[in-house]
Design an enzyme around this catalytic site. Structure first.
Site, short mmCIF file in Angstrom:
data_model
loop_
_atom_site.label_atom_id
_atom_site.label_comp_id
_atom_site.label_asym_id
_atom_site.label_seq_id
_atom_site.Cartn_x
_atom_site.Cartn_y
_atom_site.Cartn_z
N ASP A 34 -0.41 -44.45 26.65
CA ASP A 34 0.60 -45.09 25.80
C ASP A 34 -0.13 -45.63 24.58
OD1 ASP A 34 2.60 -46.99 24.76
OD2 ASP A 34 3.65 -46.60 26.65
N SER A 127 18.07 -36.73 27.13
CA SER A 127 19.09 -37.75 26.92
C SER A 127 20.46 -37.09 26.86
CB SER A 127 18.80 -38.44 25.58
OG SER A 127 19.87 -39.26 25.20
N THR A 129 22.40 -37.71 24.81
CA THR A 129 22.65 -37.58 23.38
C THR A 129 22.47 -36.14 22.88
OG1 THR A 129 22.30 -38.98 21.46
CG2 THR A 129 20.35 -38.08 22.44
N TYR A 151 17.01 -38.28 16.13
CA TYR A 151 16.49 -38.60 17.47
C TYR A 151 17.03 -37.58 18.48
CZ TYR A 151 16.37 -40.57 22.12
OH TYR A 151 16.20 -40.70 23.48
N LYS A 155 15.12 -34.41 20.76
CA LYS A 155 15.21 -34.16 22.20
C LYS A 155 15.69 -32.73 22.47
CE LYS A 155 13.95 -38.14 23.89
NZ LYS A 155 12.73 -38.28 24.67
N TYR A 185 19.26 -38.57 30.60
CA TYR A 185 19.68 -39.91 31.00
C TYR A 185 20.97 -40.27 30.27
CZ TYR A 185 14.53 -40.33 31.54
OH TYR A 185 13.20 -40.14 31.82
N ASN A 207 21.06 -51.72 21.35
CA ASN A 207 21.86 -51.31 22.50
C ASN A 207 22.63 -52.49 23.08
OD1 ASN A 207 19.14 -49.28 22.90
ND2 ASN A 207 21.16 -48.40 22.75
N ARG A 239 30.89 -45.97 28.57
CA ARG A 239 29.61 -45.29 28.80
C ARG A 239 29.28 -45.31 30.29
NH1 ARG A 239 30.73 -44.40 24.46
NH2 ARG A 239 29.55 -44.52 22.51
N GLY A 306 29.18 -42.61 14.42
CA GLY A 306 28.51 -41.70 15.37
C GLY A 306 28.86 -41.98 16.83
P1 NAD Z 1 10.23 -47.28 25.26
O1 NAD Z 1 10.11 -47.31 23.79
O2 NAD Z 1 10.31 -48.59 25.98
O3 NAD Z 1 9.04 -46.42 25.90
C1 NAD Z 1 8.44 -45.36 25.23
C2 NAD Z 1 6.92 -45.60 25.30
O4 NAD Z 1 6.25 -44.52 24.64
C3 NAD Z 1 6.50 -46.89 24.60
O5 NAD Z 1 5.68 -47.64 25.47
C4 NAD Z 1 5.72 -46.42 23.37
O6 NAD Z 1 4.70 -47.32 23.01
C5 NAD Z 1 5.22 -45.08 23.84
N1 NAD Z 1 4.95 -44.10 22.77
C6 NAD Z 1 5.77 -43.76 21.74
N2 NAD Z 1 5.20 -42.81 20.99
C7 NAD Z 1 4.00 -42.52 21.56
C8 NAD Z 1 2.95 -41.61 21.26
N3 NAD Z 1 3.03 -40.81 20.21
N4 NAD Z 1 1.85 -41.60 22.06
C9 NAD Z 1 1.76 -42.42 23.13
N5 NAD Z 1 2.74 -43.29 23.46
C10 NAD Z 1 3.84 -43.34 22.69
O7 NAD Z 1 11.50 -46.38 25.62
P2 NAD Z 1 12.24 -46.15 27.01
O8 NAD Z 1 13.59 -46.74 26.93
O9 NAD Z 1 11.35 -46.51 28.11
O10 NAD Z 1 12.42 -44.56 26.95
C11 NAD Z 1 11.51 -43.68 27.55
C12 NAD Z 1 11.94 -42.26 27.24
O11 NAD Z 1 13.26 -42.05 27.70
C13 NAD Z 1 11.94 -41.94 25.75
O12 NAD Z 1 11.49 -40.62 25.59
C14 NAD Z 1 13.41 -42.04 25.38
O13 NAD Z 1 13.73 -41.21 24.30
C15 NAD Z 1 14.06 -41.54 26.65
N6 NAD Z 1 15.43 -42.04 26.81
C16 NAD Z 1 15.67 -43.38 26.77
C17 NAD Z 1 16.96 -43.86 26.91
C18 NAD Z 1 17.27 -45.34 26.83
O14 NAD Z 1 18.41 -45.69 26.58
N7 NAD Z 1 16.31 -46.23 27.03
C19 NAD Z 1 18.02 -42.95 27.10
C20 NAD Z 1 17.73 -41.59 27.14
C21 NAD Z 1 16.43 -41.14 27.00
C1 WQD Z 2 27.00 -48.67 24.31
C2 WQD Z 2 28.42 -49.07 23.93
C3 WQD Z 2 28.79 -49.17 21.57
C4 WQD Z 2 26.06 -52.49 20.79
C5 WQD Z 2 22.35 -45.11 22.86
C6 WQD Z 2 21.75 -43.92 22.18
C7 WQD Z 2 21.52 -42.82 23.16
C8 WQD Z 2 20.74 -43.29 24.38
C9 WQD Z 2 21.25 -44.57 24.95
C10 WQD Z 2 18.43 -42.70 24.14
C11 WQD Z 2 29.00 -48.26 22.78
C12 WQD Z 2 28.93 -50.54 22.18
C13 WQD Z 2 26.80 -51.50 21.40
C14 WQD Z 2 26.72 -53.61 20.24
C15 WQD Z 2 28.82 -52.68 20.98
N1 WQD Z 2 19.35 -43.56 24.06
N2 WQD Z 2 28.17 -51.60 21.49
N3 WQD Z 2 28.10 -53.67 20.37
O1 WQD Z 2 25.26 -45.69 21.84
O2 WQD Z 2 25.89 -45.11 24.22
O3 WQD Z 2 23.59 -44.76 23.46
O4 WQD Z 2 21.45 -45.53 23.91
O5 WQD Z 2 18.47 -41.53 24.39
O6 WQD Z 2 20.87 -41.83 22.46
O7 WQD Z 2 22.64 -43.48 21.18
O8 WQD Z 2 24.38 -47.05 23.79
O9 WQD Z 2 24.04 -49.44 24.24
O10 WQD Z 2 24.06 -48.64 21.85
O11 WQD Z 2 26.18 -48.66 23.14
O12 WQD Z 2 30.06 -52.79 21.07
O13 WQD Z 2 26.11 -54.52 19.68
O14 WQD Z 2 28.39 -50.43 23.47
O15 WQD Z 2 29.74 -48.98 20.55
O16 WQD Z 2 30.37 -48.10 23.04
P1 WQD Z 2 24.89 -45.61 23.24
P2 WQD Z 2 24.58 -48.50 23.23
#
Ligand code: NAD
Ligand code: WQD
Length: 349
Positions: A34, A127, A129, A151, A155, A185, A207, A239, A306
């Protein structure tokens, strides 16, 4: 299976740190790389506090081939779980090159290092997404892809690369084919039940869940509910929220599946990781107020660009092929998020 060593990229992050706990508790050895771009090393100290075991930590960037090569030569890695990447949708629109460089190029470097070390089992953090427009709010894996921001496109591009990589094995008749699980996810929330690790966003959260937690603890004044005129049961967005511990358990199931009969000849397959039901923003607020016995002041604000009205998973494929399903309730997610937030008002700082 126990005794295997798993490389966790991005293992100091929100989901990665929870994955480290589950992996250690399941008997795996864990190596983390990391660059701490969006996390703190303290998360891994907490992992040790919870499990009594340490991970081997490399502070480095997945785009640094030399570090990866060294790491693969020192450790006999069986599978890589690839979390490392940038994940903020709004930021990705402002800094597309940074997102493509980190996420897409970073994955390419990782894949090259894996290929050179002959490590060909990969669990990738995709994701929901990546999905495109659809008539149904319940998304299945075969639905068309069509992300609408850099973003999400990063993915989807990585998914394409991984499918191409796997497809090439059948042309070259590789004796050790790639085995790849793309885990899509939905909305991960909550925290480990110890309250020692959780989500620690930089600055003002984008979020919903971290925003609500910070309002409840008094760091932020009130929540803006983005739209109450959607065609949903109460007008607010719906969601599929999934407890982060359930989510990371899905990764352990995926590791087992990659080693099993279904992937004997290799392959690259996508699986939704979601609960299979949706909650509205107002339902989240109500659950939070009930569980914490605190008010969450909110105002209705315009829709956020979006955003979809409704989006939730069809999780049947993960149940059938990974033997995984979400088990925790919304109240569990809220109680655990709140325990983390209230025990660590400043996050890991
Ligand atoms: P996070 O930012 O907490 O964790 C990502 C980690 O990767 C961080 O610790 C960051 O320091 C590290 N990192 C970033 N770029 C790097 C690089 N180039 N080299 C080494 N380390 C690097 O995010 P998270 O919520 O734990 O998400 C983890 C994964 O899941 C991500 O790929 C994210 O896109 C995916 N994801 C997250 C969500 C969500 O809502 N949290 C939803 C769908 C997918
Ligand atoms: C959830 C709901 C908002 C904030 C995002 C990324 C997605 C994925 C997960 C990585 C929606 C509403 C939110 C606020 C609100 N990440 N909201 N007030 O948009 O479903 O997904 O995170 O892959 O790519 O787009 O999650 O938590 O932002 O929103 O009313 O201050 O809450 O409109 O309906 P989202 P979110």
């Amino acid at each position: 299976m126990n005794g295997q060593t798993i490389l966790v990229t991005g293992g100091a992050g929100y989901i990665g740190s929870h994955a480290c706990v589950e992996l250690l508790e399941a008997g795996f050895n864990v190596v983390v790389i990391d660059n701490l771009a969006n996390s703190k090393i303290e998360s891994l100290n907490r992992v040790r506090q919870i499990t009594g075991q340490a991970v081997t930590f490399y502070q480095g960037d997945i785009r640094d081939k030399q570090v990866l090569t060294e790491l693969f030569s020192k450790h006999e890695i069986s599978t890589v779980i690839h979390f490392a990447g940038l994940k903020a949708v709004g930021e990705s629109c402002e800094q597309p090159l940074n997102y493509y460089h980190n996420n897409v190029y970073g994955t390419l470097v990782l894949l090259e290092a894996m290929r050179e070390a002959n490590v060909k089992q990969l669990v990738f953090s995709s994701s929901a997404t990546v999905y495109g427009e659809s008539d149904s709010a319940q998304y299945s894996e075969h639905f068309p892809l069509g992300p609408i921001n850099p973003y999400g496109r990063s993915k989807a591009m990585i998914e394409d690369i991984l499918r191409d990589l796997s497809a090439a094995d059948s042309i070259t008749k590789s004796a050790s084919p790639w085995k790849i699980a793309l885990l899509r996810y939905f909305n991960p929330i909550g925290a480990h039940e110890s309250g020692l690790i959780g989500e620690d966003p930089n600055g003002i959260p984008n979020n919903l869940m971290p925003y609500v937690s910070q309002v409840a603890i008094g760091k932020l004044a009130q929540l803006s509910v983005f739209g109450d005129d959607y065609p949903t049961r109460d007008g607010t967005g719906i969601r599929d929220y999934i407890h982060v511990v359930d989510l990371v358990k899905g990764h352990i199931k995926a590791i087992a599946a990659l080693a099993g009969e279904g992937f004997r000849h290799g392959g690259c397959k996508a699986y939704n990781l979601g609960a299979g039901r949706g909650c509205s923003v107002l339902e989240i607020i109500n659950a939070f107020e009930k569980v914490t016995d605190r008010k969450v002041p909110y105002q209705i604000a315009p829709r956020r660009a979006g955003d979809l009205a409704e989006c939730y998973a069809n999780p049947e494929l993960a149940l059938k092929e990974l033997q995984w399903q979400a088990e925790k309730t919304l109240d569990d997610m809220v109680a655990d998020a709140w325990r983390w937030q209230s025990k660590n008002p400043a996050g890991y700082a």
